[in-house]
Design a protein around this motif. Sequence first.
Motif, PDB file in Angstrom:
ATOM      1  N   ALA A  62      26.161  35.192  34.203  1.00 18.03           N
ATOM      2  CA  ALA A  62      26.093  33.956  34.994  1.00 18.03           C
ATOM      3  C   ALA A  62      27.407  33.186  34.891  1.00 18.03           C
ATOM      4  N   ALA A  63      27.959  33.107  33.688  1.00 21.19           N
ATOM      5  CA  ALA A  63      29.236  32.406  33.509  1.00 21.19           C
ATOM      6  C   ALA A  63      30.371  33.138  34.231  1.00 21.19           C
ATOM      7  N   LEU A  64      30.410  34.456  34.119  1.00 21.86           N
ATOM      8  CA  LEU A  64      31.466  35.223  34.782  1.00 21.86           C
ATOM      9  C   LEU A  64      31.352  35.150  36.300  1.00 21.86           C
ATOM     10  N   THR A  65      30.128  35.178  36.818  1.00 20.92           N
ATOM     11  CA  THR A  65      29.930  35.062  38.256  1.00 20.92           C
ATOM     12  C   THR A  65      30.344  33.672  38.750  1.00 20.92           C
ATOM     13  N   ALA A  66      30.017  32.654  37.974  1.00 18.96           N
ATOM     14  CA  ALA A  66      30.418  31.295  38.353  1.00 18.96           C
ATOM     15  C   ALA A  66      31.937  31.175  38.396  1.00 18.96           C
ATOM     16  N   LEU A  67      32.621  31.751  37.418  1.00 18.07           N
ATOM     17  CA  LEU A  67      34.085  31.737  37.421  1.00 18.07           C
ATOM     18  C   LEU A  67      34.648  32.516  38.600  1.00 18.07           C
ATOM     19  N   TYR A  68      34.048  33.652  38.905  1.00 13.11           N
ATOM     20  CA  TYR A  68      34.503  34.469  40.027  1.00 13.11           C
ATOM     21  C   TYR A  68      34.360  33.720  41.350  1.00 13.11           C
ATOM     22  N   VAL A  69      33.202  33.117  41.560  1.00 10.83           N
ATOM     23  CA  VAL A  69      32.966  32.382  42.808  1.00 10.83           C
ATOM     24  C   VAL A  69      33.879  31.153  42.883  1.00 10.83           C
ATOM     25  N   TYR A  72      37.186  32.332  43.880  1.00 10.44           N
ATOM     26  CA  TYR A  72      37.162  32.720  45.287  1.00 10.44           C
ATOM     27  C   TYR A  72      37.279  31.490  46.192  1.00 10.44           C
ATOM     28  N   VAL A  73      36.563  30.437  45.849  1.00 17.02           N
ATOM     29  CA  VAL A  73      36.559  29.225  46.661  1.00 17.02           C
ATOM     30  C   VAL A  73      37.878  28.466  46.535  1.00 17.02           C
ATOM     31  N   ASN A  74      38.382  28.333  45.306  1.00 16.95           N
ATOM     32  CA  ASN A  74      39.574  27.517  45.067  1.00 16.95           C
ATOM     33  C   ASN A  74      40.887  28.283  45.149  1.00 16.95           C
ATOM     34  N   GLY A  75      40.841  29.605  45.069  1.00 14.62           N
ATOM     35  CA  GLY A  75      42.059  30.406  45.188  1.00 14.62           C
ATOM     36  C   GLY A  75      43.012  30.253  44.026  1.00 14.62           C
ATOM     37  N   TRP A  76      42.508  30.155  42.813  1.00 15.96           N
ATOM     38  CA  TRP A  76      43.372  29.992  41.637  1.00 15.96           C
ATOM     39  C   TRP A  76      44.246  31.218  41.410  1.00 15.96           C
ATOM     40  N   ILE A  77      43.638  32.392  41.447  1.00 12.44           N
ATOM     41  CA  ILE A  77      44.371  33.644  41.273  1.00 12.44           C
ATOM     42  C   ILE A  77      44.124  34.482  42.518  1.00 12.44           C
ATOM     43  N   THR A  79      45.455  37.837  45.247  1.00 11.92           N
ATOM     44  CA  THR A  79      46.014  39.188  45.146  1.00 11.92           C
ATOM     45  C   THR A  79      47.544  39.139  45.112  1.00 11.92           C
ATOM     46  N   ASP A  80      48.137  38.160  45.750  1.00  6.18           N
ATOM     47  CA  ASP A  80      49.588  38.014  45.706  1.00  6.18           C
ATOM     48  C   ASP A  80      50.063  37.724  44.283  1.00  6.18           C
ATOM     49  N   ASP A  81      49.292  36.919  43.549  1.00  3.04           N
ATOM     50  CA  ASP A  81      49.636  36.643  42.165  1.00  3.04           C
ATOM     51  C   ASP A  81      49.572  37.904  41.306  1.00  3.04           C
ATOM     52  N   LEU A  82      48.577  38.736  41.573  1.00  2.44           N
ATOM     53  CA  LEU A  82      48.442  39.966  40.804  1.00  2.44           C
ATOM     54  C   LEU A  82      49.514  40.971  41.167  1.00  2.44           C
ATOM     55  N   LEU A  83      49.886  41.038  42.456  1.00  6.15           N
ATOM     56  CA  LEU A  83      50.945  41.953  42.871  1.00  6.15           C
ATOM     57  C   LEU A  83      52.308  41.503  42.366  1.00  6.15           C
ATOM     58  N   ALA A  84      52.479  40.227  42.130  1.00  7.72           N
ATOM     59  CA  ALA A  84      53.756  39.724  41.636  1.00  7.72           C
ATOM     60  C   ALA A  84      54.007  40.158  40.187  1.00  7.72           C
ATOM     61  N   LEU A  85      52.968  40.584  39.500  1.00  8.05           N
ATOM     62  CA  LEU A  85      53.137  41.046  38.112  1.00  8.05           C
ATOM     63  C   LEU A  85      53.848  42.385  38.041  1.00  8.05           C
ATOM     64  N   TYR A  86      53.797  43.156  39.152  1.00  7.99           N
ATOM     65  CA  TYR A  86      54.413  44.489  39.147  1.00  7.99           C
ATOM     66  C   TYR A  86      55.729  44.487  39.792  1.00  7.99           C
TER      67      TYR A  86
END
Length: 86
Positions: A62-69, A72-77, A79-86
């Motif tokens: 429940a906690a992980l799903t809440a963080l995921y949603v 998703y809503v706020n756009g904290w992280i 895919t561009d942020d993840l691609l910038a790591l490589y």
Amino acid sequence: MSWTSILAIYFLFWVASAFVLLPFGVKTHEELGIERVPGQADSAPANFRPLRIVVGATLLSAALTALYVANYVNGWITTDDLLALY
């Protein structure tokens, strides 16, 4: 995001959480000083409590799903942020 997507993500987090929580708090017969049944494996748990696993997996997922949603809503992280790591 639709509620069915959130439910599917929750279920995936629940299954992963259950597998992660399985080894915590389990002790063998030798560790508890209890006699083993003949033919029983040395590593067989003596105090397995599935309800504790279910409750823990429910709370953790429940906690992980809440963080995921929330992400998703706020756009904290993104895919561009993840691609910038490589």
